[in-house]
Design a protein around this motif. Structure first.
Motif, PDB file in Angstrom:
ATOM      1  N   LYS A   1      53.843  32.728  45.735  1.00  0.00           N
ATOM      2  CA  LYS A   1      52.880  31.642  45.917  1.00  0.00           C
ATOM      3  C   LYS A   1      53.486  30.519  46.766  1.00  0.00           C
ATOM      4  O   LYS A   1      52.839  29.993  47.672  1.00  0.00           O
ATOM      5  N   TYR A  54      57.307  42.717  39.350  1.00  0.00           N
ATOM      6  CA  TYR A  54      57.439  41.294  39.639  1.00  0.00           C
ATOM      7  C   TYR A  54      57.172  40.493  38.368  1.00  0.00           C
ATOM      8  O   TYR A  54      56.195  40.740  37.667  1.00  0.00           O
ATOM      9  N   LEU A  79      49.785  41.827  42.982  1.00  0.00           N
ATOM     10  CA  LEU A  79      50.016  40.620  43.769  1.00  0.00           C
ATOM     11  C   LEU A  79      49.285  40.661  45.112  1.00  0.00           C
ATOM     12  O   LEU A  79      48.756  39.640  45.563  1.00  0.00           O
ATOM     13  N   ARG A  99      56.178  35.915  41.087  1.00  0.00           N
ATOM     14  CA  ARG A  99      54.814  35.584  41.510  1.00  0.00           C
ATOM     15  C   ARG A  99      54.776  34.154  42.054  1.00  0.00           C
ATOM     16  O   ARG A  99      54.160  33.878  43.076  1.00  0.00           O
ATOM     17  N   TYR A 101      53.911  42.055  37.091  1.00  0.00           N
ATOM     18  CA  TYR A 101      52.919  42.414  38.094  1.00  0.00           C
ATOM     19  C   TYR A 101      53.471  43.524  38.975  1.00  0.00           C
ATOM     20  O   TYR A 101      54.664  43.581  39.252  1.00  0.00           O
TER      21      TYR A 101
END
Length: 131
Positions: free
Chosen positions: A52, A43, A9, A48, A4
């Motif tokens: 989160k 990423y 993100l 990720r 990512y």
């Protein structure tokens, strides 16, 4: 393996790239770098997940220090006794803080109710006075 960009993100979690860079500066994220001079952050799915966890910890009201401890636990082998003990300490500390906040809120609500009752009583008295 899925990767990512910071933009991916930011969109997914509805936060700014600046916030993501801040979490990186705090050691909560550690993306790899690509492109000229390593300008582009890449990423992984693991990063990720760290983001989160960070955002979930923020929503729960955890400090960045506590969030970092949780993210660090996620980075090491899972289900070790030390990790679980540390996690319990973080949760106990947070529970105590929330319970104190709840107690403070209940006291404040009782004070507001008393002021409301007093104000209504005064309004009722002025309404019944002859003018």
């Amino acid at each position: 393996m899925a990767t990512y960009t910071i933009t991916d993100l930011a969109r997914e979690f509805d936060i700014t790239p600046r916030a993501i860079r801040f979490y990186e500066d705090q050691g909560l994220l550690n993306p790899s770098r690509e492109g000229p001079g390593g300008r582009n952050r890449i990423y992984t799915a693991r990063e990720r997940t760290h983001l989160k966890l960070t955002l979930r910890g923020k929503r729960l009201g955890l400090s960045l220090s506590d969030i970092k401890s949780l993210v660090d636990m996620y980075r090491s082998p899972k289900d070790t006794e030390v990790q679980l003990q540390s996690f319990l300490v973080v949760l106990a500390r947070h529970r105590a803080a929330l319970e104190q906040q709840r107690e403070d809120i209940e006291v404040m609500l009782a004070e507001i109710s008393a002021h409301e009752e007093e104000s209504r009583s005064l309004l009722a008295q002025t309404a019944t006075r002859p003018t």
